[in-house]
Design an enzyme around this catalytic site. Structure first.
Site, PDB file in Angstrom:
ATOM      1  N   ARG A   1      -9.908  -5.401 -15.693  1.00  0.00           N
ATOM      2  CA  ARG A   1      -9.796  -6.784 -14.791  1.00  0.00           C
ATOM      3  C   ARG A   1     -10.661  -6.455 -14.173  1.00  0.00           C
ATOM      4  O   ARG A   1     -11.267  -6.294 -12.451  1.00  0.00           O
ATOM      5  CB  ARG A   1      -8.999  -6.353 -14.148  1.00  0.00           C
ATOM      6  CG  ARG A   1      -7.528  -7.041 -13.905  1.00  0.00           C
ATOM      7  CD  ARG A   1      -6.389  -6.901 -13.435  1.00  0.00           C
ATOM      8  NE  ARG A   1      -4.699  -6.941 -14.694  1.00  0.00           N
ATOM      9  CZ  ARG A   1      -3.698  -6.636 -13.877  1.00  0.00           C
ATOM     10  NH1 ARG A   1      -3.900  -5.445 -13.944  1.00  0.00           N
ATOM     11  NH2 ARG A   1      -3.094  -7.111 -14.762  1.00  0.00           N
TER      12      ARG A   1
ATOM     13  N   CYS B   1      -0.631  -6.440 -22.385  1.00  0.00           N
ATOM     14  CA  CYS B   1      -1.136  -5.585 -21.521  1.00  0.00           C
ATOM     15  C   CYS B   1      -0.287  -6.148 -20.102  1.00  0.00           C
ATOM     16  O   CYS B   1      -1.261  -5.225 -19.453  1.00  0.00           O
ATOM     17  CB  CYS B   1      -2.605  -5.352 -21.463  1.00  0.00           C
ATOM     18  SG  CYS B   1      -3.760  -7.648 -21.045  1.00  0.00           S
TER      19      CYS B   1
ATOM     20  N   ARG C   1       5.297 -16.254 -10.823  1.00  0.00           N
ATOM     21  CA  ARG C   1       5.709 -15.626 -10.501  1.00  0.00           C
ATOM     22  C   ARG C   1       5.014 -14.243  -9.528  1.00  0.00           C
ATOM     23  O   ARG C   1       5.381 -13.093  -8.978  1.00  0.00           O
ATOM     24  CB  ARG C   1       4.265 -14.315 -11.457  1.00  0.00           C
ATOM     25  CG  ARG C   1       3.357 -14.874 -10.999  1.00  0.00           C
ATOM     26  CD  ARG C   1       1.872 -13.969 -12.109  1.00  0.00           C
ATOM     27  NE  ARG C   1       1.185 -13.016 -12.711  1.00  0.00           N
ATOM     28  CZ  ARG C   1       0.530 -12.069 -12.602  1.00  0.00           C
ATOM     29  NH1 ARG C   1       0.497 -12.909 -13.772  1.00  0.00           N
ATOM     30  NH2 ARG C   1       0.294 -11.442 -12.500  1.00  0.00           N
TER      31      ARG C   1
ATOM     32  N   ARG D   1     -12.514  -7.644 -19.605  1.00  0.00           N
ATOM     33  CA  ARG D   1     -12.024  -9.466 -19.546  1.00  0.00           C
ATOM     34  C   ARG D   1     -12.811  -9.975 -18.415  1.00  0.00           C
ATOM     35  O   ARG D   1     -13.317  -9.109 -17.410  1.00  0.00           O
ATOM     36  CB  ARG D   1     -10.459  -9.309 -18.811  1.00  0.00           C
ATOM     37  CG  ARG D   1      -9.382 -10.305 -18.897  1.00  0.00           C
ATOM     38  CD  ARG D   1      -8.404 -10.258 -17.939  1.00  0.00           C
ATOM     39  NE  ARG D   1      -8.366 -10.401 -17.340  1.00  0.00           N
ATOM     40  CZ  ARG D   1      -7.153 -10.434 -16.758  1.00  0.00           C
ATOM     41  NH1 ARG D   1      -5.637 -10.267 -16.962  1.00  0.00           N
ATOM     42  NH2 ARG D   1      -7.133 -10.002 -14.656  1.00  0.00           N
TER      43      ARG D   1
ATOM     44  N   ASN E   1       2.744 -11.131 -18.133  1.00  0.00           N
ATOM     45  CA  ASN E   1       2.766 -11.720 -15.981  1.00  0.00           C
ATOM     46  C   ASN E   1       2.468 -12.688 -16.080  1.00  0.00           C
ATOM     47  O   ASN E   1       3.600 -13.839 -15.952  1.00  0.00           O
ATOM     48  CB  ASN E   1       2.020 -10.643 -15.452  1.00  0.00           C
ATOM     49  CG  ASN E   1       2.685  -9.408 -15.929  1.00  0.00           C
ATOM     50  OD1 ASN E   1       3.092  -8.532 -16.402  1.00  0.00           O
ATOM     51  ND2 ASN E   1       0.704  -8.942 -15.379  1.00  0.00           N
ATOM     52  N   ASP E   2       1.621 -13.694 -17.468  1.00  0.00           N
ATOM     53  CA  ASP E   2       1.283 -14.342 -16.879  1.00  0.00           C
ATOM     54  C   ASP E   2       2.387 -15.636 -18.632  1.00  0.00           C
ATOM     55  O   ASP E   2       3.126 -16.994 -18.131  1.00  0.00           O
ATOM     56  CB  ASP E   2      -0.014 -15.522 -16.864  1.00  0.00           C
ATOM     57  CG  ASP E   2      -0.880 -14.690 -16.004  1.00  0.00           C
ATOM     58  OD1 ASP E   2       0.135 -15.392 -14.735  1.00  0.00           O
ATOM     59  OD2 ASP E   2      -1.762 -14.545 -16.157  1.00  0.00           O
TER      60      ASP E   2
ATOM     61  N   HIS F   1       1.150  -1.120   0.001  1.00  0.00           N
ATOM     62  CA  HIS F   1      -0.416   0.093  -0.208  1.00  0.00           C
ATOM     63  C   HIS F   1       0.446   1.453   0.166  1.00  0.00           C
ATOM     64  O   HIS F   1       0.705   2.409  -0.704  1.00  0.00           O
ATOM     65  CB  HIS F   1      -0.607   0.254   1.140  1.00  0.00           C
ATOM     66  CG  HIS F   1      -1.706   1.774   1.481  1.00  0.00           C
ATOM     67  ND1 HIS F   1      -2.634   1.804   0.743  1.00  0.00           N
ATOM     68  CD2 HIS F   1      -1.002   2.356   2.407  1.00  0.00           C
ATOM     69  CE1 HIS F   1      -3.116   3.299   0.794  1.00  0.00           C
ATOM     70  NE2 HIS F   1      -1.759   3.544   1.997  1.00  0.00           N
TER      71      HIS F   1
ATOM     72  N   GLU G   1      -1.519 -15.573 -22.821  1.00  0.00           N
ATOM     73  CA  GLU G   1      -0.865 -15.910 -22.010  1.00  0.00           C
ATOM     74  C   GLU G   1      -0.462 -17.235 -21.467  1.00  0.00           C
ATOM     75  O   GLU G   1       0.447 -17.549 -20.132  1.00  0.00           O
ATOM     76  CB  GLU G   1      -1.689 -14.614 -21.351  1.00  0.00           C
ATOM     77  CG  GLU G   1      -2.814 -15.134 -20.740  1.00  0.00           C
ATOM     78  CD  GLU G   1      -4.032 -14.384 -19.508  1.00  0.00           C
ATOM     79  OE1 GLU G   1      -3.158 -13.349 -18.549  1.00  0.00           O
ATOM     80  OE2 GLU G   1      -4.887 -14.683 -19.269  1.00  0.00           O
TER      81      GLU G   1
HETATM   82  C1  PEP Z   1      -0.483 -10.924 -17.880  1.00  0.00           C
HETATM   83  O1  PEP Z   1      -0.779 -11.942 -17.545  1.00  0.00           O
HETATM   84  O2  PEP Z   1      -0.090 -10.587 -18.126  1.00  0.00           O
HETATM   85  C2  PEP Z   1      -2.258 -10.433 -17.351  1.00  0.00           C
HETATM   86  C3  PEP Z   1      -2.397  -8.588 -17.666  1.00  0.00           C
HETATM   87  O3  PEP Z   1      -2.724 -10.162 -16.290  1.00  0.00           O
HETATM   88  P1  PEP Z   1      -2.804 -11.049 -14.711  1.00  0.00           P
HETATM   89  O4  PEP Z   1      -1.861  -9.895 -14.317  1.00  0.00           O
HETATM   90  O5  PEP Z   1      -3.573 -10.230 -14.796  1.00  0.00           O
HETATM   91  O6  PEP Z   1      -2.932 -12.273 -14.990  1.00  0.00           O
HETATM   92 MG    MG Z   2      -2.980 -12.687 -16.608  1.00  0.00          MG
END
Ligand code: PEP
Ligand code: MG
Length: 572
Positions: free
Chosen positions: A298, A504, A467, A334, A456-457, A190, A433
């Site tokens: 999201r 994204c 992650r 999403r 990210n995924d 935070h 992803e």
């Molecule tokens: C991702 O996986 O890059 C993504 C944008 O989704 P999240 O981070 O919400 O899993």
């Molecule tokens: Mg993701």
């Protein structure tokens, strides 16, 4: 003395330190005999009544002069009023015999942990609010002041604390607090989110620093490299003063790009979209004129931290509100991405040994069709209020894509038959992803209207690295050549058939990496609001032809280190 922490908010501060001693509470883990439990319950009830009185009074004080602060206290009142949490605490006291402060700490902590493990900043902030309320009640139970205030903090100081709570940070004035250091926390805590939004340089996660640093010590805080220096030498002071000047110059310069269109020096127009995870428009509204739409909404925030599922009506209202705020600009909604790290009481997922590979996102929606259908009905109905694009997360096969589209067709038929207005031509897309979907991008591109790469995924699944697990942090390499090859292939497949492809994940807002992404054929980027100015500055200073050469070179590299070295050499 020099200390290393996590740099969470960029900038340099040089000032005297103000040590804020608000040590964490010690929890009294006593089990009570039966006859004492009713009395303990009574103590708990009077503590929450006192907490509510305090919060209502603070809310009233802020309501007129500072609506944003008032909203924080309103949210804390709502948390305090949550029936399910109260009942769980009462059970812990009456049935398990826990003393009240222990019951409060464990119940709130269990909810906070779920929210804190999310990778969405806004959801993590809710975890901090839960902890804040929990500490407030515990302090009242222990006879202490409910919140140690930061209002009397002297001017022009670097604030050093064990941790800061949302109700404390609302009184922080960025004109007086030059920097923040805490013993705990990291990029997504935070305090980090708040420091970034206030533009205060911050370094977090230096254990026991309060033991070593005395009030009024001169400190250098380097929020770029995560360094804290106490009692600096003249040379150190001179070095960091010039680093500070250079940083401020660069930030002012980036800000000037905010109103500009992101177009490269040789004329390539790039689209910049926002990632949002909240219906509270005050958080993103000021950025809307400078963005081309929402590239990732999201929707799972609607389901987190609650015991009942959000109804179709509730979802319809929230989606409609966001769509109206955006006007003609696209909003990529999403669908539910629960599972993996994101869990909620309103969706019971059986315990899994490997949740990131388990019943997550679209798989969960297929397993709970009524849950999925409710969200789709709300989304299709809300689509009449703006420019909605619908995107499915964690798609892993062409069958998944087809099955999700079949759900959409059924919902449209149902709404049509009932004479309910709905969006007729909304674009349907997927997140890419998983490596399987990236490798099938040519086929995916035929099935959908658009796609967005969730780096990210994609990084997690391509490199087989959790992650969220700090012990394998060094293996999580977003610039890994394997990832670059996948992104390049996906971009090619979608560009060939002229269908929109974006990024994204966090990489989309990484200004250092943006030239490579442009060169790989990604010309649409979705990012957190705090990344927009720097991204625009980079794009406007990039030559697209050079970016293509840079991307081609990056694709020939064998390791992430080599890619980083290439980026460093191209930046100099
Ligand atoms: C991702 O996986 O890059 C993504 C944008 O989704 P999240 O981070 O919400 O899993
Ligand atoms: Mg993701």
């Amino acid at each position: 003395m020099k200390y290393q922490g996590s740099p969470v908010s960029r900038g340099i501060a040089i000032s005297r330190v103000f040590c804020f001693h608000d040590e964490p509470l010690r929890i009294d883990e006593r089990t009570l005999e039966e006859p004492l439990r009713d009395l303990e319950l009574h103590r708990y009830h009077s503590a929450i009544a006192t907490a509510k009185q305090h919060l209502e009074a603070t809310y009233e004080n802020c309501r007129i002069c500072d609506k944003e602060k008032a909203m924080i206290f309103q949210a804390h009142i709502d948390i305090l009023d949550d029936i399910q949490v109260r009942e769980e605490i009462e059970d812990a006291i009456l049935l398990d015999g826990r003393c009240a402060s222990w019951a409060v700490a464990t119940v709130y902590d269990s909810y906070a942990q779920v929210l804190a493990s999310s990778d969405d900043e806004l959801v993590q902030e809710r975890a901090a609010d839960l902890k804040d309320v929990s500490v407030r009640i515990q302090k009242i139970l222990s006879g202490n002041e409910p919140v140690s205030s930061l209002e009397d903090i002297p001017e022009d100081v670097i604030l050093l604390a064990y941790d800061l709570m949302p109700s404390q940070t609302v009184s922080l004035d960025p004109r007086h607090v030059k920097g923040i250091i805490t013993e705990v926390g990291g990029m997504t805590s935070h305090t980090a989110i708040l420091a970034r939004s206030l533009g205060i340089p911050a370094v977090l996660g230096i254990p026991d620093l309060l033991k070593h640093v005395k009030n009024d010590t001169l400190v250098i805080l380097d929020g770029i490299d995560g360094i804290i220096i106490t009692n600096p030498t003249d040379e150190q002071l001179a070095f960091y003063e010039s680093k500070q000047i250079a940083f401020l110059k660069e930030r002012d310069y980036e800000e000037t790009f905010m109103p500009r269109k992101p177009i490269t020096k040789d004329g390539l127009q790039v689209d910049i979209h926002l990632n949002i995870g909240d219906a509270d428009s005050s958080r993103y509204k000021k950025f809307l004129p400078y963005a081309d739409g929402v590239g990732l909404f999201r929707s799972e925030f609607l389901y987190l931290g609650r015991a009942e599922l959000p109804s179709e009506e509730e979802q319809y209202e929230i989606y409609s509100k966001v769509l109206r705020n955006l006007g003609d600009k696209p909003v990529i909604l999403r669908t539910l991405d629960i599972g993996g790290d994101k869990k909620t009481d309103c969706i019971p997922i059986p315990a899994e040994g490997n949740p990131f590979l388990g019943l997550r996102a679209l798989r969960l929606c297929f397993a709970m069709p009524s849950l999925f259908r409710t969200q789709l009905r709300a989304a299709f109905r809300a689509a009449v209020n703006g420019n909605l694009w619908l995107m499915f997360p964690m798609v892993n096969s062409i069958e998944d894509v087809r099955k999700a589209k079949e759900f959409c067709r059924e919902i449209c038929d149902e709404l049509e038959a009932d004479g309910i207005p709905y969006g007729k031509n909304i674009k349907i897309g997927v997140m890419i992803e998983t490596p399987s979907m990236a490798l099938m991008a040519a086929e995916v591109a035929r099935e959908v209207d658009f796609a967005s790469i969730g780096t990210n995924d994609l990084c997690q699944y391509t490199l087989a690295v959790d992650r969220l697990n700090p012990t394998v942090r060094q293996y999580y390499q977003p610039y890994h050549p394997a990832l670059l090859k996948l992104i390049a292939y996906v971009a090619d497949c979608f560009n060939t058939v002229n269908k929109p492809i974006s990024i994204c994940g966090e990489l989309g807002g990484d200004s250092r990496f943006i030239p490579v992404l442009l060169g790989l054929g990604i010309h649409k980027l979705s990012m957190n609001t705090s990344a927009v100015a720097a991204a625009k500055a980079v794009i406007c200073n990039t030559d697209y032809r050079q970016a293509r050469i840079l991307a081609m070179k990056a694709l020939t590299k064998a390791t992430e280190d080599e890619v980083r070295a290439l980026l460093n050499s191209s930046a100099t």
